[in-house]
Design an enzyme around this catalytic site. Structure first.
Site, PDB file in Angstrom:
ATOM      1  CD  GLU A  17      -1.679   6.826   7.150  1.00  0.00           C
ATOM      2  OE1 GLU A  17      -2.745   7.469   6.971  1.00  0.00           O
ATOM      3  OE2 GLU A  17      -0.803   7.175   7.951  1.00  0.00           O
ATOM      4  CB  SER A 112      -3.845  16.303   4.949  1.00  0.00           C
ATOM      5  OG  SER A 112      -5.161  16.222   4.613  1.00  0.00           O
ATOM      6  CB  SER A 114      -5.428  18.269  -1.153  1.00  0.00           C
ATOM      7  OG  SER A 114      -5.309  17.034  -0.511  1.00  0.00           O
ATOM      8  CG  ASP A 158      -6.546  13.229   4.189  1.00  0.00           C
ATOM      9  OD1 ASP A 158      -6.127  12.452   5.068  1.00  0.00           O
ATOM     10  OD2 ASP A 158      -6.250  13.129   2.988  1.00  0.00           O
ATOM     11  CE1 TYR A 219      -5.496   6.855  -0.543  1.00  0.00           C
ATOM     12  CE2 TYR A 219      -7.331   7.098  -2.069  1.00  0.00           C
ATOM     13  CZ  TYR A 219      -6.839   7.075  -0.777  1.00  0.00           C
ATOM     14  OH  TYR A 219      -7.704   7.250   0.280  1.00  0.00           O
TER      15      TYR A 219
HETATM   16  C1  GLA Z   1      -4.824   9.871   1.868  1.00  0.00           C
HETATM   17  C2  GLA Z   1      -6.348   9.901   1.716  1.00  0.00           C
HETATM   18  C3  GLA Z   1      -7.032   9.444   2.995  1.00  0.00           C
HETATM   19  C4  GLA Z   1      -6.447   8.120   3.490  1.00  0.00           C
HETATM   20  C5  GLA Z   1      -4.926   8.154   3.496  1.00  0.00           C
HETATM   21  C6  GLA Z   1      -4.299   6.838   3.836  1.00  0.00           C
HETATM   22  O1  GLA Z   1      -4.416  10.820   2.788  1.00  0.00           O
HETATM   23  O2  GLA Z   1      -6.771  11.204   1.424  1.00  0.00           O
HETATM   24  O3  GLA Z   1      -8.415   9.346   2.788  1.00  0.00           O
HETATM   25  O4  GLA Z   1      -6.926   7.046   2.726  1.00  0.00           O
HETATM   26  O5  GLA Z   1      -4.394   8.587   2.257  1.00  0.00           O
HETATM   27  O6  GLA Z   1      -4.571   6.505   5.145  1.00  0.00           O
END
Ligand code: GLA
Length: 376
Positions: A17, A112, A114, A158, A219
């Protein structure tokens, strides 16, 4: 032309992650939960988007006006419109298209939804308008749409998971090598068998119901902190730090913690990948998952009280390991459990949530599913 439908899945990341935008390693599986996109070309220069989840809104935008209309269209529609805009920007003409969406990936659950949405549109548009676009390019394109049109500064995790994952496997991705392969279809990825059922195991997803948002500041702030840490250490990316002791040179305590997470997390991905590749009993990866959670909680500081509660409760109820997944600040956790113990673990988590005053979590068992494909 008959209406055709394409589907793209959400994902959970087994481990790795916040490593993707640090040029590191990830190990996701695709979920059996998808976004479906029914698509037909139009000849009138218009993009029309509807969604079963937003039946009150029909979005109509001229292809030529996609950039100008960005600020005016509903937030959810920026994902599909951004993908259309990105195809056009890259020189693939689209004279108009009808897109009808139906999503079964829970929104804001860190699973995910999106990327599932963007990728379902991306493979539909590829098949209809630009069949020469490679998977590699498609991933870039879907990511660029999210980065530029939606404004979510995500890495490649993702979209890669949604496009490349295969049933029964975890996808090991070396993000640096993968990114460097941009010009060709050569990809630095590997399908590693991940068959939990064979070992009497199950992967439980615990959705805390507390939505996470990648367009919020947390983020982007983590990304900037990682970049600052790499600059201080004089390396192109934190991927290049191969000993955790090196991190101690960083003067700022916050940046030091952020870097420590990334460096140790990359090691955890390699360890888990090695165990699965060697066909080891997946129970052995459990403690590494829980270590990953502690690192996200203490060093990267992206966990929440509800996610921590899910992890502790699952582990106390006999899970082999558990961790939050995705970007954090809400969303879901996973727990690796004995198949026969699944209900008992779910029950323990529910009770702990109730006692702690959290809303009842949504739980479900997942197995590695197929990546994006045409559905009919
Ligand atoms: C989100 C982002 C990914 C990744 C994760 C953390 O899902 O879209 O690109 O950075 O967070 O691992």
């Amino acid at each position: 032309m008959p209406v055709q439908t394409w589907v793209a899945p959400g994902r959970v990341n087994i481990i790795g992650e916040h490593t993707d935008y640090n040029d590191g390693f990830v190990l996701p599986i695709a979920l059996p939960l998808v976004v479906a996109c029914a698509a037909t070309p139009r000849a009138d220069g218009t993009v029309r988007v509807v969604s079963r989840q937003r039946q009150d809104e029909t979005v109509l935008v001229p292809v030529a006006g996609l950039a100008a209309e960005r600020a005016r269209v509903p937030g959810w529609s920026r994902y599909p419109l951004g993908v259309v805009a990105e195809f056009v920007r890259r020189g693939h003409p689209i004279a108009g298209v009808d897109l009808a969406l139906d999503g079964a990936v829970p929104i804001g659950a860190g699973l995910s939804s999106s990327a599932a949405l963007s990728c379902s549109v991306a493979i539909a548009l590829r098949d209809l308008f630009a069949p020469d676009v490679t998977d590699r390019e498609l991933i870039d394109l879907a990511r660029a749409a999210e980065n530029d049109y939606v404004g979510a500064p995500t890495g490649l995790l993702d979209q890669s998971a949604s496009i490349l994952c295969t049933a029964g496997h975890a996808l090991f991705l070396d993000v640096r090598r993968f990114a460097a392969a941009a010009a060709t279809d050569a990809v630095a990825h590997e399908q590693i068998p991940f068959d939990l059922e064979r070992f009497g195991l199950a992967l439980l997803v615990i959705d805390t119901g507390q939505p996470h948002q990648l367009v919020d500041g947390g983020y982007a702030e983590r990304r900037a902190q990682c970049e600052a840490a790499a600059v201080e250490l004089g390396v192109p990316a934190l991927r290049d730090v191969d000993a955790v002791a090196v991190v101690e040179r960083i003067t700022d305590a916050v940046l030091r913690r952020r870097a420590r997470h990334v460096v140790t997390e990359n090691v955890r991905v390699l360890e888990v990948a090695a165990k699965l590749r060697a066909g080891e009993d997946p129970r052995s990866i459990g403690p590494i998952l829980t270590e990953g959670h502690a690192s996200l909680r203490d060093d990267f500081e992206v966990s929440t009280a509800a996610l921590d509660t899910a992890v502790v409760a699952a582990n106390e109820a006999g899970a082999y390991g558990a961790r939050m997944v995705g970007g954090g600040f809400g969303g879901s956790a996973i727990a690796l459990v004995e198949r026969a113990q699944t209900d008992a673990v779910v029950d323990a988590v529910r009770k702990r949530f109730a006692r702690s005053g959290f809303a009842e979590p949504r739980t479900f068992v997942v197995a590695p599913a197929a990546g994006a494909h045409r559905a009919d």
